[in-house]
Enzyme design. Structure first.
Site, PDB file in Angstrom:
ATOM      1  N   ASP A  64       0.793  -1.226   0.000  1.00 28.84           N
ATOM      2  CA  ASP A  64       0.000   0.000   0.000  1.00 28.84           C
ATOM      3  C   ASP A  64       0.829   1.282   0.000  1.00 28.84           C
ATOM      4  O   ASP A  64       0.345   2.344  -0.374  1.00 28.84           O
ATOM      5  CB  ASP A  64      -0.954   0.015   1.214  1.00 28.84           C
ATOM      6  CG  ASP A  64      -0.218  -0.172   2.541  1.00 28.84           C
ATOM      7  OD1 ASP A  64       1.018  -0.306   2.525  1.00 28.84           O
ATOM      8  OD2 ASP A  64      -0.880  -0.189   3.594  1.00 28.84           O
ATOM      9  N   HIS A  65       2.095   1.193   0.423  1.00 32.85           N
ATOM     10  CA  HIS A  65       2.873   2.426   0.571  1.00 32.85           C
ATOM     11  C   HIS A  65       3.512   2.865  -0.739  1.00 32.85           C
ATOM     12  O   HIS A  65       3.458   4.017  -1.124  1.00 32.85           O
ATOM     13  CB  HIS A  65       3.978   2.223   1.611  1.00 32.85           C
ATOM     14  CG  HIS A  65       3.518   2.390   3.023  1.00 32.85           C
ATOM     15  ND1 HIS A  65       2.542   1.611   3.577  1.00 32.85           N
ATOM     16  CD2 HIS A  65       3.895   3.260   3.992  1.00 32.85           C
ATOM     17  CE1 HIS A  65       2.337   1.999   4.836  1.00 32.85           C
ATOM     18  NE2 HIS A  65       3.151   2.993   5.102  1.00 32.85           N
ATOM     19  N   ASP A 119       3.993  -1.183  11.377  1.00 37.71           N
ATOM     20  CA  ASP A 119       3.601   0.175  10.999  1.00 37.71           C
ATOM     21  C   ASP A 119       3.043   0.837  12.249  1.00 37.71           C
ATOM     22  O   ASP A 119       2.276   0.222  13.003  1.00 37.71           O
ATOM     23  CB  ASP A 119       2.539   0.142   9.901  1.00 37.71           C
ATOM     24  CG  ASP A 119       2.318   1.530   9.339  1.00 37.71           C
ATOM     25  OD1 ASP A 119       2.885   1.838   8.274  1.00 37.71           O
ATOM     26  OD2 ASP A 119       1.609   2.329   9.988  1.00 37.71           O
ATOM     27  N   ARG A 379      -0.055  12.917  10.209  1.00 35.51           N
ATOM     28  CA  ARG A 379       1.233  13.543  10.516  1.00 35.51           C
ATOM     29  C   ARG A 379       1.459  14.748   9.612  1.00 35.51           C
ATOM     30  O   ARG A 379       1.164  14.663   8.414  1.00 35.51           O
ATOM     31  CB  ARG A 379       2.373  12.544  10.277  1.00 35.51           C
ATOM     32  CG  ARG A 379       2.321  11.429  11.261  1.00 35.51           C
ATOM     33  CD  ARG A 379       3.484  10.461  11.147  1.00 35.51           C
ATOM     34  NE  ARG A 379       3.374   9.568  12.294  1.00 35.51           N
ATOM     35  CZ  ARG A 379       3.737   8.299  12.285  1.00 35.51           C
ATOM     36  NH1 ARG A 379       4.275   7.765  11.207  1.00 35.51           N
ATOM     37  NH2 ARG A 379       3.579   7.572  13.357  1.00 35.51           N
ATOM     38  N   SER A 533       7.199   7.144  12.806  1.00 35.71           N
ATOM     39  CA  SER A 533       7.084   5.849  12.146  1.00 35.71           C
ATOM     40  C   SER A 533       7.757   4.706  12.903  1.00 35.71           C
ATOM     41  O   SER A 533       8.642   4.910  13.728  1.00 35.71           O
ATOM     42  CB  SER A 533       7.720   5.990  10.767  1.00 35.71           C
ATOM     43  OG  SER A 533       8.193   4.772  10.297  1.00 35.71           O
ATOM     44  N   ARG A 535       9.511   2.585  11.223  1.00 41.14           N
ATOM     45  CA  ARG A 535      10.539   2.084  10.296  1.00 41.14           C
ATOM     46  C   ARG A 535      11.851   1.798  11.013  1.00 41.14           C
ATOM     47  O   ARG A 535      12.445   2.684  11.629  1.00 41.14           O
ATOM     48  CB  ARG A 535      10.732   3.061   9.130  1.00 41.14           C
ATOM     49  CG  ARG A 535      11.321   4.402   9.476  1.00 41.14           C
ATOM     50  CD  ARG A 535      11.279   5.358   8.288  1.00 41.14           C
ATOM     51  NE  ARG A 535       9.907   5.782   8.029  1.00 41.14           N
ATOM     52  CZ  ARG A 535       9.532   7.015   7.706  1.00 41.14           C
ATOM     53  NH1 ARG A 535      10.434   7.957   7.522  1.00 41.14           N
ATOM     54  NH2 ARG A 535       8.259   7.319   7.506  1.00 41.14           N
TER      55      ARG A 535
HETATM   56  C1  MIC Z   1       4.328   6.433   8.216  1.00 42.28           C
HETATM   57  O1  MIC Z   1       3.162   6.778   8.320  1.00 42.28           O
HETATM   58  O2  MIC Z   1       5.286   7.157   8.544  1.00 42.28           O
HETATM   59  C2  MIC Z   1       4.623   5.050   7.665  1.00 42.28           C
HETATM   60  C3  MIC Z   1       5.273   5.235   6.357  1.00 42.28           C
HETATM   61  O3  MIC Z   1       3.440   4.345   7.497  1.00 42.28           O
HETATM   62  C4  MIC Z   1       5.518   4.349   8.677  1.00 42.28           C
HETATM   63  C5  MIC Z   1       6.039   3.070   8.208  1.00 42.28           C
HETATM   64  C6  MIC Z   1       7.226   3.210   7.313  1.00 42.28           C
HETATM   65  O4  MIC Z   1       8.087   4.032   7.572  1.00 42.28           O
HETATM   66  O5  MIC Z   1       7.287   2.460   6.355  1.00 42.28           O
HETATM   67  C7  MIC Z   1       4.882   4.104  10.030  1.00 42.28           C
HETATM   68  O6  MIC Z   1       4.016   4.825  10.425  1.00 42.28           O
HETATM   69  O7  MIC Z   1       5.308   3.208  10.755  1.00 42.28           O
HETATM   70 FE1  SF4 Z   2       0.167   4.934   5.056  1.00 41.45          FE
HETATM   71 FE2  SF4 Z   2       1.510   5.599   7.264  1.00 41.45          FE
HETATM   72 FE3  SF4 Z   2       0.084   7.417   5.917  1.00 41.45          FE
HETATM   73 FE4  SF4 Z   2      -1.162   5.545   7.219  1.00 41.45          FE
HETATM   74  S1  SF4 Z   2       0.128   7.123   8.096  1.00 41.45           S
HETATM   75  S2  SF4 Z   2      -1.625   6.224   5.159  1.00 41.45           S
HETATM   76  S3  SF4 Z   2       0.171   3.801   6.969  1.00 41.45           S
HETATM   77  S4  SF4 Z   2       1.890   6.338   5.198  1.00 41.45           S
END
Ligand code: MIC
Ligand code: SF4
Length: 641
Positions: A64-65, A119, A379, A533, A535
């Site tokens: 999905d990302h 995530d 965010r 995140s 990550r």
């Molecule tokens: C995000 O919202 O920052 C992400 C991208 O979903 C991350 C995961 C990632 O860095 O791949 C998260 O929230 O954990």
């Molecule tokens: Fe995707 Fe992270 Fe954004 Fe949610 S917050 S839509 S999981 S990138």
């Protein structure tokens, strides 16, 4: 003494430890989820553990990302994930099926179960009464292999909801109010449990919006009771058999309590660049808007989209505004297409995106220089949109949709009469985008494209941990600072060497070069270091660059766990003022590190350059100390196999 809802689920899943706030416990994990940008690493780590099939009740891998496919890298990663999951007993949700959290809520979440996801917004599942926790990929890999998940027993905060939301105020405003009260650090080490008469007035998707953004509080997770509203949602999803009622005991004891009166809330916004920088929309009226994005795992449900369509119907998007809409799942998009709401959006001038994270993680739709962008995501960290100078305001879908028409940030209560969107009695269901794993006995080949590179593994801790201070950063540094993610970098999540040239560059473009020139070293941070995140790239990439310790005023939960899992020492200044006594490129040394670790919580750091020393703390469990000594969780697991 009665138990809170979260305590009940924890008790039911407790493997080790005592349920006393702050002490280490471990819990059994029923379900896991991964997404593609953290998933490649999680599956590489799962493979390294050598376990043939997952041992969870259900594990799902979502794509999905990273779905733009600007080069072969994305497609390579997807193929790798599809084949590795098929081989090891994991369901695969194909790109286009939707955002992991939205789809998991619709199709797989079960009240009372535990869910561990790679995530940070995995707590979305709390909307359906799951204990759903975000973690690094390695922790998820361990859980897939049947290992327990270790965490520090959180304190429980009761958010008492009273009253009922008024017209045009929605779930987003509720969580923004909680963020206003508690701040982005306010949830660290805590579970946020919702209770009170207001709960029954909120639908499951509204609850999920609230638990989703509990991640922005730094909380371990957030959870709602499972009640008749939950049952109706599951029935409409064709899976009432998954329902189970769950709530706190009437004499449950909470560590903290706050009250939010739903009736008195108005539309809110989080201003740049932090989700807790909350103001009333009415106070900022008239702010010209350049871009609006409605979507993300926070606000892309069927009801969010229907409200958006109702506001847009028969209107036109303002000429100065680009409106992009990303429905959260194939289910949602199908229903909008069938009932005509999609046509209303398109007709108004909305640009429709595929069901994926999209602009939320900077995958396209970077705003123009200095733009004001209203977004329904969770965010608004600086630069996350793909444009450093953009000013991102977090708002509800109602505020976003109306502002897209007026061209200025507009309070939707101006629209007058209440907007009633009924929850459907039946959601459209067709799970043909979820591929079941290969049957028992079959072992399909795992396809690895050239973008799949090895990940770094640390060495056991040496006697002296030393190095120069490579960077000094301020408070609330996010993982988006440590390991930026955008359309050009997201395709390289399986390629740590490539990512290493971008580590911490939003704070200091020279950081990677300085780290390389010094053969690694130490990072010095402020409070809440590593928020955001899950990550683990924010730990693996520094590890690759030779970072041996991070000394900060305080850490965010998931990032701290990722540092430990990578064998990087996460030290906290015993006296915050000592932060000021450490300069860039000062040589620091932790002598007799293993012995200091064994002795207790206090670790002395010598500043060789200044001839001084200062105290830091490391309050970890014996297991976590052993992981650090072994040079990370993989080494530790192998040593103990
Ligand atoms: C995000 O919202 O920052 C992400 C991208 O979903 C991350 C995961 C990632 O860095 O791949 C998260 O929230 O954990
Ligand atoms: Fe995707 Fe992270 Fe954004 Fe949610 S917050 S839509 S999981 S990138």
């Amino acid at each position: 003494m009665g138990l809170t809802l979260a305590q009940k689920i924890i008790k039911e899943h407790l493997v080790s430890g005592e349920m006393k706030a702050g002490s280490e416990i471990s819990i059994r994990i029923d379900q896991t989820l991964t997404q593609d940008s953290t998933g490649t690493m999680a599956y590489l780590q799962f493979e390294a553990m050598g376990i043939p099939k997952v041992k969870t009740k259900k594990s799902v891998a979502y794509i999905d990302h990273n779905t733009i496919q600007a080069g072969f890298e994305n497609a390579d990663d997807h193929k790798y994930i599809q084949t590795v999951t098929s081989r090891h007993g994991i369901y695969f949700s194909r790109p286009g099926n939707g955002i992991c959290h939205q789809v998991h809520l619709e199709r797989f979440g079960v009240p009372g179960m535990t869910l561990l996801g790679s995530d940070s917004h995995t707590p979305t599942g709390g909307g359906i009464g799951m204990l759903a926790i975000g973690a690094g990929g390695l922790d998820v890999a361990v859980a897939m292999g049947g290992g327990a998940y270790f965490l520090s027993m959180p304190k429980i905060v009761r958010v008492n909801l009273t009253g009922k939301l008024t017209s045009w105020v929605s779930a987003k405003d509720v969580i923004l109010e909680v963020l206003r009260i508690l701040s982005v650090k306010g949830g660290v080490g805590k579970i946020i449990e919702y209770a009170g008469e207001g709960v029954a007035t909120l639908s499951v998707p509204e609850r999920a919006t609230i638990t989703n953004m509990g991640a922005e509080l730094g909380a371990t997770t957030s959870v709602f009771p499972s009640d008749e509203v939950t049952r109706a949602f599951l029935r409409a999803q064709g899976r009432e058999e998954d329902f189970m009622p769950l709530c706190a005991d009437s004499d449950a004891v909470y560590d903290e309590e706050i009250t939010v009166d739903l009736s008195s809330l108005t539309s809110l916004t989080a201003m740049p660049h932090s989700p807790d920088n909350v103001k009333k929309v009415s106070e900022l009226g008239g702010l010209p808007v350049d871009q609006v994005f409605i979507g993300s795992c926070t606000n892309s449900s069927y009801t969010d989209m229907m409200k958006t369509a109702a506001i847009l119907k028969g209107k036109s998007v303002h000429p100065n505004v680009s409106l992009v809409i990303g429905p959260g799942s194939k289910q949602v998009l199908h229903m909008l297409a069938e009932n005509g709401a999609l046509a209303d959006m398109i007709d108004a001038g909305a640009r429709i995106l595929e069901c994926a994270c999209g602009p939320c993680i900077g995958m396209g739709q970077a705003p123009k220089t200095g733009a004001v962008s209203l977004r329904t995501n969770n965010r608004n960290f600086e630069g996350r949109s793909g444009t450093k100078s953009a000013q991102v305001y977090i708002v509800s879908p109602e505020t976003a949709a109306l502002s897209a028409i007026t061209g200025t940030l507009t309070d939707p209560s101006l629209l007058g009469d209440r907007l009633e969107i009924e929850m459907p009695e039946h959601f459209y269901n067709n799970d043909n985008m979820v591929v079941a794993p290969a049957p028992e006995g079959q072992e399909p080949e795992v396809v690895r494209g050239p973008n799949i590179k090895e990940f770094p593994i640390n060495k056991p801790m040496g006697n002296t941990v030393e190095g120069k201070v490579l960077i000094r950063v301020e408070d609330n540094i996010t993982t988006d600072h440590i390991m930026p993610s955008n359309a050009s970098l997201l395709p390289f999540r399986s390629n740590i060497p490539h990512l290493s040239s971008y580590c911490l560059t939003p704070c200091d473009p020279e950081f990677p070069a300085r780290a390389k020139a010094n053969g690694g070293g130490i990072i010095v941070g402020g409070s809440n270091y590593g928020q955001g995140s899950s990550r683990e790239h924010a730990a693996l990439v520094p590890l690759y660059l030779g970072v041996r310790a991070v000394i900060a005023k305080s850490f965010a939960r998931i990032h701290m766990a990722n540092l430990i899992n990578s064998g990087i020492l996460p030290l906290t200044f015993a006296k915050e003022s000592d932060y000021d006594n450490v300069g860039l490129e000062d040589m620091l040394a932790i002598e007799n590190a293993p012995a200091q670790l064994a002795q207790g919580e206090e670790i002395t750091v010598k500043n060789i350059t200044r001839g001084t020393e200062f105290k830091t703390t490391l309050s970890l469990s014996p297991r976590q100390k052993d992981i650090l000594l072994a040079g990370g969780l993989l080494n530790y697991t192998k040593n103990n196999a």
